[in-house]
Write an enzyme that holds these catalytic residues in place. Sequence first.
Site, PDB file in Angstrom:
ATOM      1  N   SER A   1       0.847  -1.186   0.000  1.00 22.57           N
ATOM      2  CA  SER A   1       0.000   0.000   0.000  1.00 22.57           C
ATOM      3  C   SER A   1       0.893   1.251   0.000  1.00 22.57           C
ATOM      4  O   SER A   1       1.787   1.371  -0.848  1.00 22.57           O
ATOM      5  CB  SER A   1      -0.965  -0.070   1.196  1.00 22.57           C
ATOM      6  OG  SER A   1      -1.944   0.925   1.113  1.00 22.57           O
TER       7      SER A   1
ATOM      8  N   ASP B   1      -8.747  -5.085  -6.296  1.00 22.71           N
ATOM      9  CA  ASP B   1      -8.400  -3.864  -5.562  1.00 22.71           C
ATOM     10  C   ASP B   1      -9.151  -2.668  -6.153  1.00 22.71           C
ATOM     11  O   ASP B   1      -8.994  -2.328  -7.311  1.00 22.71           O
ATOM     12  CB  ASP B   1      -6.885  -3.647  -5.666  1.00 22.71           C
ATOM     13  CG  ASP B   1      -6.371  -2.574  -4.711  1.00 22.71           C
ATOM     14  OD1 ASP B   1      -7.123  -1.651  -4.362  1.00 22.71           O
ATOM     15  OD2 ASP B   1      -5.191  -2.670  -4.325  1.00 22.71           O
TER      16      ASP B   1
ATOM     17  N   HIS C   1      -7.916  -4.457  -1.770  1.00 23.06           N
ATOM     18  CA  HIS C   1      -6.680  -3.779  -1.379  1.00 23.06           C
ATOM     19  C   HIS C   1      -6.066  -4.373  -0.109  1.00 23.06           C
ATOM     20  O   HIS C   1      -4.847  -4.335   0.067  1.00 23.06           O
ATOM     21  CB  HIS C   1      -6.967  -2.287  -1.173  1.00 23.06           C
ATOM     22  CG  HIS C   1      -5.738  -1.474  -0.934  1.00 23.06           C
ATOM     23  ND1 HIS C   1      -4.832  -1.201  -1.945  1.00 23.06           N
ATOM     24  CD2 HIS C   1      -5.236  -0.883   0.185  1.00 23.06           C
ATOM     25  CE1 HIS C   1      -3.837  -0.472  -1.455  1.00 23.06           C
ATOM     26  NE2 HIS C   1      -4.063  -0.266  -0.168  1.00 23.06           N
TER      27      HIS C   1
END
Lengths: 346, 346
Positions: free
Chosen positions: A149, A291, A320
């Site tokens: 991330s 995602d 995600h």
Amino acid sequence: MSFAATPALAEPVADACRYVPHVADVPSAPRAIRGQLRATLSMRHAGERDVDIAWEVVGPVDAPLLIVAGGISAHRHAIASHDFPENGWWQNQSGSGLDARRFRLLSIDWLGADGSLDVAIDSADQADAIAAVLDALGVAKAAAFIGSSYGAMVGLQFAARHPQRVRRLVAISGAHRAHPYASAWRALQRQAVALGQLQCDEGQGLALARQLAMLSYRTPNEFAERFDAAPQLVHGRARVAAQDYLEHCAATWVARTSPTAFLRLSESIDLHRVDPREVRVPTTVVAIVEDRLVPLDDLFALAEGLPRGEIRVLRSKYGHDAFLTEPREIADILGKSLEDVCGDVA
Amino acid sequence: MSFAATPALAEPVADACRYVPHVADVPSAPRAIRGQLRATLSMRHAGERDVDIAWEVVGPVDAPLLIVAGGISAHRHAIASHDFPENGWWQNQSGSGLDARRFRLLSIDWLGADGSLDVAIDSADQADAIAAVLDALGVAKAAAFIGSSYGAMVGLQFAARHPQRVRRLVAISGAHRAHPYASAWRALQRQAVALGQLQCDEGQGLALARQLAMLSYRTPNEFAERFDAAPQLVHGRARVAAQDYLEHCAATWVARTSPTAFLRLSESIDLHRVDPREVRVPTTVVAIVEDRLVPLDDLFALAEGLPRGEIRVLRSKYGHDAFLTEPREIADILGKSLEDVCGDVA
């Protein structure tokens, strides 16, 4: 520049709302140290600043070093150790993808995470902060940077700015730039915080922001499985099935989050831009088909733009958040990516 | 029950933020009348209530009647006419998909749209309100119900509850139930309104809710095309490229929207449930692959559950808003769906 080991601080237990705890199978718990470093950084938007960088290192002193970085809510405590036994934010990789017997793991608290730095923060600043910690630890070159991330964005910056300091990058669910739709989504989260601040009720604004963020981290398929029940009328108002879950998770997060920290780190994701051609370190990009925040197309564009890039694509109903919720698949990728960096760095 | 034609009211111009205006090519503008009906409804959650139902009818008195219903922001003014020349909310279907020379078009202001009905409202109540207007107009059976988004949900209820009052249903981007993820997204919009109300700043809460809704109506691909620019630092804070657009559109919408109306109609979407097997009217379901609010899978489940259903699937970078932004494709579907209901009803 100076640094000193600090005593153990109470760390929050890993957030059960996002992380699936998975106690590590570590025969002998690794040792860890923590420190705080004062460094002067030339910040991209905020100019020269003296900053404090809190770090933690787990694992044998002579092992190859992995830099481990997660989302904007992650921190220096990635996995539990003998010295800091609380679960870390990436506990379910302990002993599998992140083996603190074979590697030394370095993580930091993000610049701005304590709320004391109320300026625009760039992913490049975080990369420089990590380089400053490597200097302080006397580590010339890390074996790998494992970033997920926001951590993947910082990893890309680190590889572009300090290519001599790392052999390999694994960038999970983070691209060379934020997607415009995801940026709009985050801008609205920041608006929610601002709306709460207007009435001196920061908690409610933050809680709304966090719930919005959680929607972006997860997927409709997961919600369809978990929250299929019809809405209830409570005091004459509809309450939908996911609300208890979202509110509970937000409350846990709000209790340990400063509004300034959230605003500045959220913003930092949107300010992030790296030219993939400048990332010359061998890089494994990991993409999740589902995602909703970092679209597959963007991660293919990144991988195709990298001079020495490859891409691994996973499917997960967690979208995600798959890096936190699909420990086996992630461990498998980390294992393969770290095969060739282990021997010749140690 | 009584009804009376009312004088022309000032109608808001169609919202350029969501609708692509497209002046109708109508050789002689159709005539229209408006009325307001007082009816007693047995509301699903709120019990027996006297309600006022504002309606508008466009087109020849002797033409087959189409019931035309849109999203929760839509209203009785679907297209411009000689009598009410302002653009309607579905102006770009005027003369093509919605031909007010061949058909009479009936639309209502949703129950609760004026903010005066602060109770839980169900899609079934809206269906009953429309049936009451048919009674008042002396129309035994409508040729078709054309519903988009919330209007499609109401159309499904109408067909289930009043099957003898309509020959055919076209349900665009609306399913037999709300998706749990979409419901969570709307619950957070309602939280934003509540947060604004707490600080006596309803406008900001509503504006945030509308921006969140807009994200759900559109798609990442559209945003990637339109809002590719890097964020700017404005007074030291990041402002992302989509923010001007989102805030402008929200301001336009806030100026004409009551918080109570928004809360009750948003909630009404989540309360909606119809058993597809109960919808015995021939139905064309229209699905958009990119719709982030009403997933394709749900519309297939609907179509497969309908005793007399078919599905048409479109692709559009506008996602849920395609019914407003893809006039040709929608007109084509409406044209085909209305072929066999025209002659034998007139």
